[in-house]
Write a protein that holds these residues in place. Sequence first.
Motif, PDB file in Angstrom:
ATOM      1  N   GLU A  15       0.858  -1.181   0.000  1.00 14.33           N
ATOM      2  CA  GLU A  15       0.000   0.000   0.000  1.00 14.33           C
ATOM      3  C   GLU A  15       0.895   1.231   0.000  1.00 14.33           C
ATOM      4  O   GLU A  15       1.618   1.485   0.969  1.00 14.33           O
ATOM      5  CB  GLU A  15      -0.905   0.018   1.231  1.00 14.33           C
ATOM      6  N   GLU A  16       0.833   1.984  -1.077  1.00 17.53           N
ATOM      7  CA  GLU A  16       1.674   3.167  -1.212  1.00 17.53           C
ATOM      8  C   GLU A  16       1.030   4.362  -0.499  1.00 17.53           C
ATOM      9  O   GLU A  16      -0.160   4.632  -0.677  1.00 17.53           O
ATOM     10  CB  GLU A  16       1.879   3.506  -2.685  1.00 17.53           C
ATOM     11  N   ASP A  17       1.817   5.051   0.289  1.00 12.50           N
ATOM     12  CA  ASP A  17       1.394   6.297   0.922  1.00 12.50           C
ATOM     13  C   ASP A  17       1.678   7.405  -0.084  1.00 12.50           C
ATOM     14  O   ASP A  17       2.826   7.740  -0.345  1.00 12.50           O
ATOM     15  CB  ASP A  17       2.186   6.507   2.218  1.00 12.50           C
ATOM     16  N   THR A  18       0.624   7.966  -0.664  1.00 14.92           N
ATOM     17  CA  THR A  18       0.803   9.014  -1.666  1.00 14.92           C
ATOM     18  C   THR A  18       0.691  10.419  -1.083  1.00 14.92           C
ATOM     19  O   THR A  18       0.927  11.394  -1.778  1.00 14.92           O
ATOM     20  CB  THR A  18      -0.231   8.852  -2.793  1.00 14.92           C
ATOM     21  N   VAL A  19       0.341  10.502   0.217  1.00 17.50           N
ATOM     22  CA  VAL A  19       0.152  11.811   0.849  1.00 17.50           C
ATOM     23  C   VAL A  19       1.378  12.218   1.653  1.00 17.50           C
ATOM     24  O   VAL A  19       1.893  13.314   1.512  1.00 17.50           O
ATOM     25  CB  VAL A  19      -1.102  11.794   1.764  1.00 17.50           C
ATOM     26  N   GLY A  20       1.856  11.333   2.508  1.00 17.47           N
ATOM     27  CA  GLY A  20       3.015  11.624   3.343  1.00 17.47           C
ATOM     28  C   GLY A  20       2.663  12.509   4.525  1.00 17.47           C
ATOM     29  O   GLY A  20       1.539  12.990   4.659  1.00 17.47           O
ATOM     30  N   VAL A  21       3.662  12.699   5.372  1.00 10.87           N
ATOM     31  CA  VAL A  21       3.517  13.512   6.574  1.00 10.87           C
ATOM     32  C   VAL A  21       4.738  14.406   6.672  1.00 10.87           C
ATOM     33  O   VAL A  21       5.873  13.948   6.497  1.00 10.87           O
ATOM     34  CB  VAL A  21       3.429  12.630   7.845  1.00 10.87           C
ATOM     35  N   GLU A  22       4.513  15.681   6.957  1.00 12.58           N
ATOM     36  CA  GLU A  22       5.630  16.598   7.127  1.00 12.58           C
ATOM     37  C   GLU A  22       6.145  16.490   8.563  1.00 12.58           C
ATOM     38  O   GLU A  22       5.391  16.697   9.519  1.00 12.58           O
ATOM     39  CB  GLU A  22       5.198  18.030   6.832  1.00 12.58           C
ATOM     40  N   LEU A  23       7.413  16.139   8.686  1.00 10.23           N
ATOM     41  CA  LEU A  23       8.028  15.955  10.001  1.00 10.23           C
ATOM     42  C   LEU A  23       9.386  16.638  10.027  1.00 10.23           C
ATOM     43  O   LEU A  23       9.985  16.917   8.981  1.00 10.23           O
ATOM     44  CB  LEU A  23       8.186  14.467  10.317  1.00 10.23           C
ATOM     45  N   GLU A  24       9.874  16.851  11.235  1.00  9.47           N
ATOM     46  CA  GLU A  24      11.110  17.597  11.415  1.00  9.47           C
ATOM     47  C   GLU A  24      12.355  16.857  10.934  1.00  9.47           C
ATOM     48  O   GLU A  24      13.234  17.444  10.298  1.00  9.47           O
ATOM     49  CB  GLU A  24      11.272  17.965  12.890  1.00  9.47           C
ATOM     50  N   ASP A  25      12.444  15.535  11.259  1.00  8.15           N
ATOM     51  CA  ASP A  25      13.657  14.802  10.908  1.00  8.15           C
ATOM     52  C   ASP A  25      13.390  13.298  10.920  1.00  8.15           C
ATOM     53  O   ASP A  25      12.265  12.861  11.170  1.00  8.15           O
ATOM     54  CB  ASP A  25      14.808  15.149  11.866  1.00  8.15           C
TER      55      ASP A  25
END
Length: 77
Positions: A15-25
């Motif tokens: 299952e591909e994550d096409t959205v993602g999450v913005e994270l610091e590191d």
Amino acid sequence: MAIYFFHLRDGETFEEDTVGVELEDVDSARTEAIVAAREMLAEQITLGAPIGNPIFEVCEGDHVVIFKLVFRDILHS
């Protein structure tokens, strides 16, 4: 800040994550992966569903895998 993608692989299923999450590191991405994996495992256990062998393949914006998180490895950590 960077975008991290949490692709889920379980055997032949991907299952591909096409959205993602913005994270610091990367450390933040690892923490996010552990929390998400624990939540997913808890749901499977609550439902009495088989756990299988799920793995997060975590990628940065360029879609290169930077680490893998095997769900079974976090059961006792």
